[in-house]
Write a protein that holds these residues in place. Structure first.
Motif, PDB file in Angstrom:
ATOM      1  N   TYR A   1      44.676 -57.861  39.924  1.00  0.00           N
ATOM      2  CA  TYR A   1      44.227 -58.114  41.285  1.00  0.00           C
ATOM      3  C   TYR A   1      45.431 -58.314  42.192  1.00  0.00           C
ATOM      4  O   TYR A   1      46.396 -58.984  41.823  1.00  0.00           O
ATOM      5  CB  TYR A   1      43.330 -59.352  41.333  1.00  0.00           C
ATOM      6  N   ILE A   2      45.349 -57.702  43.362  1.00  0.00           N
ATOM      7  CA  ILE A   2      46.382 -57.882  44.382  1.00  0.00           C
ATOM      8  C   ILE A   2      45.710 -58.486  45.609  1.00  0.00           C
ATOM      9  O   ILE A   2      44.961 -57.811  46.306  1.00  0.00           O
ATOM     10  CB  ILE A   2      47.050 -56.543  44.759  1.00  0.00           C
ATOM     11  N   TRP A   3      45.959 -59.770  45.821  1.00  0.00           N
ATOM     12  CA  TRP A   3      45.438 -60.449  47.004  1.00  0.00           C
ATOM     13  C   TRP A   3      46.621 -60.759  47.922  1.00  0.00           C
ATOM     14  O   TRP A   3      47.602 -61.374  47.485  1.00  0.00           O
ATOM     15  CB  TRP A   3      44.713 -61.732  46.631  1.00  0.00           C
ATOM     16  N   LEU A   4      46.498 -60.334  49.174  1.00  0.00           N
ATOM     17  CA  LEU A   4      47.587 -60.495  50.132  1.00  0.00           C
ATOM     18  C   LEU A   4      47.063 -61.000  51.466  1.00  0.00           C
ATOM     19  O   LEU A   4      45.907 -60.760  51.822  1.00  0.00           O
ATOM     20  CB  LEU A   4      48.300 -59.141  50.345  1.00  0.00           C
ATOM     21  N   PRO A   5      47.910 -61.693  52.240  1.00  0.00           N
ATOM     22  CA  PRO A   5      47.471 -62.158  53.558  1.00  0.00           C
ATOM     23  C   PRO A   5      47.348 -60.996  54.533  1.00  0.00           C
ATOM     24  O   PRO A   5      48.226 -60.133  54.600  1.00  0.00           O
ATOM     25  CB  PRO A   5      48.585 -63.121  53.975  1.00  0.00           C
ATOM     26  N   LEU A   6      46.251 -60.974  55.261  1.00  0.00           N
ATOM     27  CA  LEU A   6      46.065 -59.995  56.326  1.00  0.00           C
ATOM     28  C   LEU A   6      46.231 -60.733  57.647  1.00  0.00           C
ATOM     29  O   LEU A   6      45.518 -61.701  57.924  1.00  0.00           O
ATOM     30  CB  LEU A   6      44.691 -59.344  56.224  1.00  0.00           C
ATOM     31  N   THR A   7      47.201 -60.305  58.451  1.00  0.00           N
ATOM     32  CA  THR A   7      47.501 -60.955  59.714  1.00  0.00           C
ATOM     33  C   THR A   7      47.420 -59.934  60.844  1.00  0.00           C
ATOM     34  O   THR A   7      47.190 -58.744  60.599  1.00  0.00           O
ATOM     35  CB  THR A   7      48.899 -61.599  59.688  1.00  0.00           C
ATOM     36  N   PHE A   8      47.619 -60.401  62.053  1.00  0.00           N
ATOM     37  CA  PHE A   8      47.531 -59.511  63.219  1.00  0.00           C
ATOM     38  C   PHE A   8      48.808 -59.571  64.042  1.00  0.00           C
ATOM     39  O   PHE A   8      49.408 -60.638  64.210  1.00  0.00           O
ATOM     40  CB  PHE A   8      46.342 -59.900  64.099  1.00  0.00           C
ATOM     41  N   GLU A   9      49.205 -58.397  64.510  1.00  0.00           N
ATOM     42  CA  GLU A   9      50.275 -58.271  65.493  1.00  0.00           C
ATOM     43  C   GLU A   9      49.626 -57.689  66.738  1.00  0.00           C
ATOM     44  O   GLU A   9      49.416 -56.492  66.835  1.00  0.00           O
ATOM     45  CB  GLU A   9      51.374 -57.356  64.962  1.00  0.00           C
ATOM     46  N   GLY A  10      49.268 -58.560  67.665  1.00  0.00           N
ATOM     47  CA  GLY A  10      48.437 -58.132  68.780  1.00  0.00           C
ATOM     48  C   GLY A  10      47.037 -57.860  68.265  1.00  0.00           C
ATOM     49  O   GLY A  10      46.419 -58.706  67.615  1.00  0.00           O
ATOM     50  N   ASP A  11      46.540 -56.650  68.507  1.00  0.00           N
ATOM     51  CA  ASP A  11      45.219 -56.260  68.006  1.00  0.00           C
ATOM     52  C   ASP A  11      45.294 -55.453  66.719  1.00  0.00           C
ATOM     53  O   ASP A  11      44.266 -55.008  66.209  1.00  0.00           O
ATOM     54  CB  ASP A  11      44.482 -55.431  69.070  1.00  0.00           C
ATOM     55  N   LYS A  12      46.508 -55.247  66.201  1.00  0.00           N
ATOM     56  CA  LYS A  12      46.649 -54.407  65.013  1.00  0.00           C
ATOM     57  C   LYS A  12      46.843 -55.251  63.750  1.00  0.00           C
ATOM     58  O   LYS A  12      47.753 -56.075  63.668  1.00  0.00           O
ATOM     59  CB  LYS A  12      47.832 -53.449  65.178  1.00  0.00           C
TER      60      LYS A  12
ATOM     61  N   VAL B   1      38.982 -49.506  63.609  1.00  0.00           N
ATOM     62  CA  VAL B   1      38.420 -50.561  64.440  1.00  0.00           C
ATOM     63  C   VAL B   1      37.276 -49.992  65.269  1.00  0.00           C
ATOM     64  O   VAL B   1      37.275 -48.801  65.628  1.00  0.00           O
ATOM     65  CB  VAL B   1      39.503 -51.182  65.359  1.00  0.00           C
ATOM     66  N   ALA B   2      36.287 -50.833  65.573  1.00  0.00           N
ATOM     67  CA  ALA B   2      35.151 -50.430  66.411  1.00  0.00           C
ATOM     68  C   ALA B   2      34.664 -51.648  67.190  1.00  0.00           C
ATOM     69  O   ALA B   2      34.915 -52.797  66.811  1.00  0.00           O
ATOM     70  CB  ALA B   2      34.019 -49.862  65.562  1.00  0.00           C
ATOM     71  N   ASP B   3      33.935 -51.387  68.268  1.00  0.00           N
ATOM     72  CA  ASP B   3      33.363 -52.469  69.079  1.00  0.00           C
ATOM     73  C   ASP B   3      32.026 -52.939  68.538  1.00  0.00           C
ATOM     74  O   ASP B   3      31.532 -53.996  68.948  1.00  0.00           O
ATOM     75  CB  ASP B   3      33.202 -52.010  70.529  1.00  0.00           C
ATOM     76  N   SER B   4      31.421 -52.156  67.638  1.00  0.00           N
ATOM     77  CA  SER B   4      30.177 -52.555  66.985  1.00  0.00           C
ATOM     78  C   SER B   4      30.101 -51.846  65.645  1.00  0.00           C
ATOM     79  O   SER B   4      30.745 -50.806  65.440  1.00  0.00           O
ATOM     80  CB  SER B   4      28.965 -52.207  67.846  1.00  0.00           C
ATOM     81  N   MET B   5      29.283 -52.368  64.737  1.00  0.00           N
ATOM     82  CA  MET B   5      29.184 -51.770  63.414  1.00  0.00           C
ATOM     83  C   MET B   5      28.662 -50.340  63.476  1.00  0.00           C
ATOM     84  O   MET B   5      29.043 -49.489  62.669  1.00  0.00           O
ATOM     85  CB  MET B   5      28.280 -52.618  62.515  1.00  0.00           C
TER      86      MET B   5
ATOM     87  N   GLY C   1      35.732 -60.531  67.884  1.00  0.00           N
ATOM     88  CA  GLY C   1      34.700 -59.676  68.463  1.00  0.00           C
ATOM     89  C   GLY C   1      34.782 -58.208  68.103  1.00  0.00           C
ATOM     90  O   GLY C   1      33.904 -57.435  68.485  1.00  0.00           O
ATOM     91  N   LYS C   2      35.821 -57.806  67.399  1.00  0.00           N
ATOM     92  CA  LYS C   2      35.952 -56.408  66.975  1.00  0.00           C
ATOM     93  C   LYS C   2      35.751 -56.304  65.462  1.00  0.00           C
ATOM     94  O   LYS C   2      35.962 -57.265  64.714  1.00  0.00           O
ATOM     95  CB  LYS C   2      37.319 -55.843  67.379  1.00  0.00           C
ATOM     96  N   TYR C   3      35.362 -55.114  65.035  1.00  0.00           N
ATOM     97  CA  TYR C   3      35.036 -54.859  63.634  1.00  0.00           C
ATOM     98  C   TYR C   3      36.126 -53.976  63.023  1.00  0.00           C
ATOM     99  O   TYR C   3      36.567 -53.005  63.643  1.00  0.00           O
ATOM    100  CB  TYR C   3      33.679 -54.176  63.521  1.00  0.00           C
ATOM    101  N   TYR C   4      36.538 -54.341  61.810  1.00  0.00           N
ATOM    102  CA  TYR C   4      37.614 -53.612  61.140  1.00  0.00           C
ATOM    103  C   TYR C   4      37.116 -53.125  59.787  1.00  0.00           C
ATOM    104  O   TYR C   4      36.416 -53.838  59.054  1.00  0.00           O
ATOM    105  CB  TYR C   4      38.837 -54.504  60.967  1.00  0.00           C
ATOM    106  N   LEU C   5      37.510 -51.894  59.441  1.00  0.00           N
ATOM    107  CA  LEU C   5      37.083 -51.257  58.200  1.00  0.00           C
ATOM    108  C   LEU C   5      38.305 -50.734  57.463  1.00  0.00           C
ATOM    109  O   LEU C   5      38.971 -49.800  57.913  1.00  0.00           O
ATOM    110  CB  LEU C   5      36.109 -50.113  58.516  1.00  0.00           C
TER     111      LEU C   5
END
Length: 334
Positions: free
Chosen positions: A312-323, A254-258, A233-237
């Motif tokens: 190209y550098i492709w890496l896994p993006l994961t979350f620690e809590g909300d970060k 991070v934002a609650d809407s675009m 539900g959150k947006y990440y840039l």
């Protein structure tokens, strides 16, 4: 006859040795080959998932890299070749679908002429019009045009028909990306005001033009190379700083809407050379379909004096809590 039979037997036995091996793991920064054993050529790219297939679009860089004699900064470039497309079922093994938007070779005034700049193509699908819509950064060789270009196609593999270029809402548009929300609304995110500020434009229902609704973000922060994704539900840039072809520290907000207020969370990169984004620059973040909360962060490792050899550098993006966090791996898999 015996000699022919022996040769045929040898060819049958040896044939698997010549077949392209399948990729089972990502190897960031290494040469990446498609299923025909050719180097993948899709720089500054974006991803579209449609009909159980991933489509990777990017700048097809070919030929000599040059620094124009008039250059006052390191604006290394190759002649425009066009936008390439690759298809895959697993994000690891790719098939070249061809140049889906080609360069214009005769009309020097055309936006797609070989002497111009065509960068960061992104494609989204409009479920209402049934069209595939491509936006890209269109510029003059000296980067003074600073516009967005739009092309459309009836299929994800093109050919795309180029429509026009413009400055969204009259403002500059350089590094850019697209994002389609769950409600079908689409947005163009771009570096503007000489890269000092990032704009987010709500697009028209056909995705071909900006509406009059837009926001100005990160004023005087000089961010570029935007990549947007949504998580719980959150947006990440994800963005980079502005340092030409050279690497710098990444930032994620991070934002609650675009169109809402964006809050910086700092550098998401962790590991060796994290302060240089592993010598890469962000271009897209792709959710892995069928794997909840699994994302691939896509970066380009530019080689400014030999741009076709950029990796190209492709890496896994994961979350620690909300970060969110992006940890360096020299090789990895799902």
């Amino acid at each position: 006859m015996k000699t022919k039979l022996v040769m045929l037997f040898i060819l049958i036995i040896a044939e698997p040795c010549f077949a392209q091996e399948r990729n089972f793991r990502f190897n960031p920064g290494k040469v990446w080959l498609d299923d025909e054993h050719n180097v993948i050529n899709a720089h500054g790219g974006g991803m579209l998932y449609h009909g159980s297939t991933y489509y990777w679009y990017g700048e097809y860089k070919q030929g000599k890299t040059v620094l124009p004699e008039w250059a006052t900064w390191e604006c290394y470039r190759t002649e425009v070749t066009g936008v390439s497309c690759y298809s895959s079922k697993d994000l690891l093994n790719w098939h070249f679908e061809g140049i889906v938007l080609g360069a214009e070779k005769t009309d020097s005034l055309h936006d797609l002429h070989t002497s111009k700049v065509v960068e960061r193509p992104k494609v989204i699908y409009n479920s209402k019009t049934k069209k595939f819509v491509m936006w890209m950064h269109i510029d003059s060789a000296d980067y003074s045009k600073a516009s967005a270009g739009v092309a459309v196609s009836d299929t994800p593999t093109g050919p795309f028909t180029y429509l026009d270029s413009f400055r969204p809402n009259g403002e500059m548009s350089r590094d850019q990306t697209l994002f389609v929300d769950d409600d079908g609304k689409a947005y163009q995110i771009c570096s503007s005001e000489d890269n000092a500020t990032m704009y987010i434009h709500l697009l028209t229902d056909d995705y071909l033009k900006p509406t009059k609704t837009f926001t100005r973000n990160f004023e005087k922060k000089y961010r570029e190379a935007p990549a947007v994704f949504k998580h719980h539900g959150k947006y990440y840039l994800l963005t980079s700083g502005c340092s030409g072809w050279d690497p710098n520290v990444a930032d994620i907000a991070v934002a609650d809407s675009m169109l809402g207020e964006w809050k910086s969370l700092g550098n998401p990169c962790i590991g060796e050379e994290a302060d240089k984004t592993f010598y890469g620059q962000s271009t897209y973040v792709q959710p892995v379909i069928g794997r909840p909360d699994t994302y691939v962060a896509m970066f380009d490792r530019w080689k400014k004096t030999d741009l076709p050899d950029s990796r190209y550098i492709w890496l896994p993006l994961t979350f620690e809590g909300d970060k969110p966090k992006i940890i360096w791996h020299k090789d990895w898999g799902f």
